[in-house]
Design a protein around this motif. Sequence first.
Motif, mmCIF file in Angstrom:
data_model
loop_
_atom_site.group_PDB
_atom_site.id
_atom_site.type_symbol
_atom_site.label_atom_id
_atom_site.label_comp_id
_atom_site.label_asym_id
_atom_site.label_seq_id
_atom_site.Cartn_x
_atom_site.Cartn_y
_atom_site.Cartn_z
ATOM 1 N N ASP A 28 -0.662 1.480 9.090
ATOM 2 C CA ASP A 28 0.658 1.543 8.486
ATOM 3 C C ASP A 28 1.542 0.445 9.072
ATOM 4 O O ASP A 28 1.078 -0.388 9.864
ATOM 5 C CB ASP A 28 1.274 2.937 8.645
ATOM 6 C CG ASP A 28 1.579 3.315 10.092
ATOM 7 O OD1 ASP A 28 1.559 2.427 10.988
ATOM 8 O OD2 ASP A 28 1.848 4.507 10.337
ATOM 9 N N VAL A 33 0.874 -1.165 0.000
ATOM 10 C CA VAL A 33 0.000 0.000 0.000
ATOM 11 C C VAL A 33 0.917 1.223 0.000
ATOM 12 O O VAL A 33 1.801 1.341 0.858
ATOM 13 C CB VAL A 33 -0.911 0.009 1.253
ATOM 14 C CG1 VAL A 33 -1.793 1.240 1.250
ATOM 15 C CG2 VAL A 33 -1.746 -1.258 1.319
ATOM 16 N N TYR A 34 0.690 2.128 -0.955
ATOM 17 C CA TYR A 34 1.544 3.300 -1.124
ATOM 18 C C TYR A 34 0.714 4.565 -1.035
ATOM 19 O O TYR A 34 -0.437 4.597 -1.475
ATOM 20 C CB TYR A 34 2.247 3.253 -2.492
ATOM 21 C CG TYR A 34 3.172 2.073 -2.624
ATOM 22 C CD1 TYR A 34 4.524 2.194 -2.331
ATOM 23 C CD2 TYR A 34 2.688 0.834 -3.029
ATOM 24 C CE1 TYR A 34 5.375 1.096 -2.438
ATOM 25 C CE2 TYR A 34 3.526 -0.266 -3.130
ATOM 26 C CZ TYR A 34 4.864 -0.127 -2.841
ATOM 27 O OH TYR A 34 5.698 -1.210 -2.942
ATOM 28 N N ASN A 35 1.317 5.641 -0.493
ATOM 29 C CA ASN A 35 0.622 6.929 -0.470
ATOM 30 C C ASN A 35 0.850 7.651 -1.797
ATOM 31 O O ASN A 35 1.543 7.128 -2.686
ATOM 32 C CB ASN A 35 1.056 7.769 0.740
ATOM 33 C CG ASN A 35 2.539 8.112 0.728
ATOM 34 O OD1 ASN A 35 3.189 8.141 -0.321
ATOM 35 N ND2 ASN A 35 3.081 8.377 1.900
ATOM 36 N N ALA A 72 -3.838 4.665 9.157
ATOM 37 C CA ALA A 72 -3.411 5.537 8.066
ATOM 38 C C ALA A 72 -4.415 6.684 7.949
ATOM 39 O O ALA A 72 -5.608 6.480 8.153
ATOM 40 C CB ALA A 72 -3.333 4.748 6.764
ATOM 41 N N VAL A 93 3.412 2.472 2.638
ATOM 42 C CA VAL A 93 2.690 2.637 3.897
ATOM 43 C C VAL A 93 2.687 1.325 4.663
ATOM 44 O O VAL A 93 2.951 1.283 5.862
ATOM 45 C CB VAL A 93 1.241 3.119 3.638
ATOM 46 C CG1 VAL A 93 0.421 3.144 4.915
ATOM 47 C CG2 VAL A 93 1.258 4.485 2.968
ATOM 48 N N TYR A 150 -4.758 6.149 -1.776
ATOM 49 C CA TYR A 150 -3.681 5.175 -1.666
ATOM 50 C C TYR A 150 -3.657 4.319 -2.922
ATOM 51 O O TYR A 150 -4.666 4.162 -3.601
ATOM 52 C CB TYR A 150 -3.873 4.284 -0.428
ATOM 53 C CG TYR A 150 -3.698 5.054 0.845
ATOM 54 C CD1 TYR A 150 -2.451 5.132 1.459
ATOM 55 C CD2 TYR A 150 -4.755 5.736 1.424
ATOM 56 C CE1 TYR A 150 -2.271 5.871 2.622
ATOM 57 C CE2 TYR A 150 -4.588 6.481 2.584
ATOM 58 C CZ TYR A 150 -3.346 6.538 3.180
ATOM 59 O OH TYR A 150 -3.172 7.278 4.320
#
Length: 166
Positions: free
Chosen positions: A136, A107-109, A142, A115, A147
């Motif tokens: 996170d 999972v990326y911001n 989060a 994340v 995302y």
Amino acid sequence: VQITGVNVHRGTSPDGPFSPVNATPLPPVSPGEFEDTSAWPGTTFWYELRVVLADGSEDVLSGAVASVTTPGTLALRLSPPRPNPSCGATRLDLEIPNSTGPARVGVYNVRGELVKLVVDEFLEPGRHSVTWDGTDTHGRQAPSGVYFLRLEVNEEARTEKLMLIR
């Protein structure tokens, strides 16, 4: 012995493990038929029939386990997350092809920063469901925002967008 129904169990090995395929017992009639709509392409499945007895227990029908090989090949797939938008836990459905290496789901911001790593292991070919709990790497919730969920296997990757609302 009173038979009240029949359950179909499926495995990807002749020795199991076997999991139920039908949601409710099928009528105990002969001949009977059943279509496995949850099978995926390019895979050999083994099936066993279990009779449902009056007390609710199951008994495996004697005889050989039947096998079926589905045509086609399975492609790397990451389905859109559900629910989306989400206020917490989000389900991710994956399809892993027959010839693969380790799978990684991150999972990326919006800045491209990791994340949380949800999956980092070898997954058997087939369909899988995993859940991101909305936290996170340190276990903190989060924050609200957009995302990106990324599935990577070997040199292939798939990405889906998720809106998290707190």
